[in-house]
Design a protein around this motif. Structure first.
Motif, short mmCIF file in Angstrom:
data_model
loop_
_atom_site.label_atom_id
_atom_site.label_comp_id
_atom_site.label_asym_id
_atom_site.label_seq_id
_atom_site.Cartn_x
_atom_site.Cartn_y
_atom_site.Cartn_z
N ALA A 46 -41.46 34.10 -13.80
CA ALA A 46 -42.68 34.70 -13.31
C ALA A 46 -43.17 33.88 -12.30
CB ALA A 46 -43.76 35.10 -14.48
N THR A 47 -44.09 34.73 -11.63
CA THR A 47 -44.70 34.19 -10.19
C THR A 47 -46.18 33.97 -10.54
OG1 THR A 47 -45.39 36.04 -9.30
CG2 THR A 47 -43.13 35.18 -8.65
N ILE A 48 -46.88 33.11 -10.00
CA ILE A 48 -48.30 32.65 -10.44
C ILE A 48 -49.06 34.21 -10.09
CG2 ILE A 48 -50.55 31.71 -9.43
CD1 ILE A 48 -48.80 29.08 -8.90
N ASP A 49 -48.60 34.87 -9.01
CA ASP A 49 -49.56 36.33 -9.00
C ASP A 49 -49.11 37.13 -10.14
OD1 ASP A 49 -50.32 35.70 -6.44
OD2 ASP A 49 -48.58 36.43 -5.26
N THR A 50 -47.95 37.02 -10.77
CA THR A 50 -47.73 37.68 -12.03
C THR A 50 -48.62 37.41 -13.31
OG1 THR A 50 -45.49 38.23 -11.31
CG2 THR A 50 -45.94 38.51 -13.48
N ALA A 51 -48.72 35.86 -13.29
CA ALA A 51 -49.25 35.35 -14.33
C ALA A 51 -50.92 35.78 -14.21
CB ALA A 51 -49.11 33.74 -14.21
N VAL A 52 -51.44 35.74 -13.09
CA VAL A 52 -52.86 36.10 -12.89
C VAL A 52 -53.12 37.55 -13.13
CG1 VAL A 52 -54.69 36.09 -10.99
CG2 VAL A 52 -53.39 34.19 -11.11
N GLU A 53 -52.26 38.29 -12.57
CA GLU A 53 -52.39 39.84 -12.99
C GLU A 53 -52.55 40.20 -14.36
OE1 GLU A 53 -50.15 44.14 -12.04
OE2 GLU A 53 -48.91 42.35 -11.59
N ALA A 54 -51.50 39.46 -15.19
CA ALA A 54 -51.18 39.60 -16.52
C ALA A 54 -52.55 39.28 -17.32
CB ALA A 54 -50.24 39.09 -17.33
N THR A 55 -53.23 38.12 -16.87
CA THR A 55 -54.31 37.44 -17.32
C THR A 55 -55.76 38.77 -17.08
OG1 THR A 55 -53.80 35.30 -16.83
CG2 THR A 55 -56.15 35.68 -17.36
N ARG A 56 -55.50 39.29 -16.07
CA ARG A 56 -56.62 40.05 -15.64
C ARG A 56 -56.39 41.41 -16.62
NH1 ARG A 56 -54.83 42.68 -10.61
NH2 ARG A 56 -54.02 44.18 -12.27
N ILE A 57 -55.39 41.85 -16.93
CA ILE A 57 -55.05 42.92 -17.79
C ILE A 57 -55.47 42.51 -18.97
CG2 ILE A 57 -53.52 44.59 -18.84
CD1 ILE A 57 -51.67 44.17 -15.93
N GLY A 58 -55.40 41.37 -19.49
CA GLY A 58 -55.59 41.12 -20.87
C GLY A 58 -54.89 39.96 -21.75
#
Length: 231
Positions: free
Chosen positions: A84-96
């Protein structure tokens, strides 16, 4: 104890996580893809989900977004990936998503993330990701796990079984007892040296991870010790 859904397309990872979590007293449901995960979620509400990001049919982030948009994200979800990339991690966090485990997953990080997830309220999806506060570190220096925690660097985990490369053994007893005593000390040494990483210990000792985990249980190695030291 909790009901935990493990979603991962790799059989070895599903088996290993299932065995560890069952030994901790949890009930484990398994899914090898998003379709099976949807089916399990339709039948029951797990207390926590361990969700792989990269899967052959629907990726984990898309499934997470689907659950969030349909009101099914009523349980903590811990994302897992080795790419995973940092962008993917941040997106997953934003989603929940509540946390992220980077593969190879160490035993201590798994147990700590599960404990924290089971005691953490489900985050409401946000339209914008929270700013990353990393104490002055450049964004390029952030790991995916740090990004998933909003830029908070993880606290160091104390291991109370420090490596001892020199140790004496009782050679007067039966061979089996002496051998077991040596093997237990051998694995405790490498677990401490590798900070509890089952993958690195498996590579170091030449054992497959599932076999290694069973061997440690047979020898009575206290795998929960790292868990207690981390909490």
């Amino acid at each position: 104890m909790a009901t935990i859904l493990v979603v991962d397309d790799e059989l070895g990872i599903r088996d290993l996580l299932s065995e560890i979590l069952n030994d901790e007293g949890h009930t484990v449901e398994l899914a090898e893809n998003a379709a099976q995960a949807r089916s399990v979620r339709a039948m029951l509400r797990p207390d926590l989900v361990l969700l792989d990001i990269w899967m052959p049919d629907t990726d984990g982030v898309t499934l997470l977004k689907e659950w969030a948009s349909t009101g099914l994200l009523s349980m903590p979800v811990i994302m897992m990936s080795g790419h995973a990339t940092i962008d993917t991690a941040v997106e997953a966090t934003r989603i929940g998503a509540t946390a992220f485990l980077e593969k190879p997953i160490t035993l201590q990080k798994l147990l700590k993330a599960v404990d924290l997830g089971l005691n953490k309220a489900v985050a409401k999806p946000s339209l914008m990701a929270a700013p990353i506060k990393n104490g002055g570190l450049p964004v390029a220096d952030l790991t995916v796990e740090v990004a998933m925690t909003g830029g908070s660097l993880p606290e160091p985990v104390a291991m109370d079984m420090g490596p001892q490369s020199m140790r004496s053994f009782n050679l007067e007893g039966p061979l089996r007892e002496s051998r077991d005593e040596f093997e237990k000390a051998y694995f405790e040494y490498h677990l401490a040296k590798e900070s509890g990483s089952m993958t690195r210990v498996a590579e170091k000792t030449g054992l497959e991870r599932t076999h290694l985990y069973r061997k440690l249980k047979q020898l009575g190695v206290d795998l929960a010790r790292s868990k207690r030291g981390a909490l």
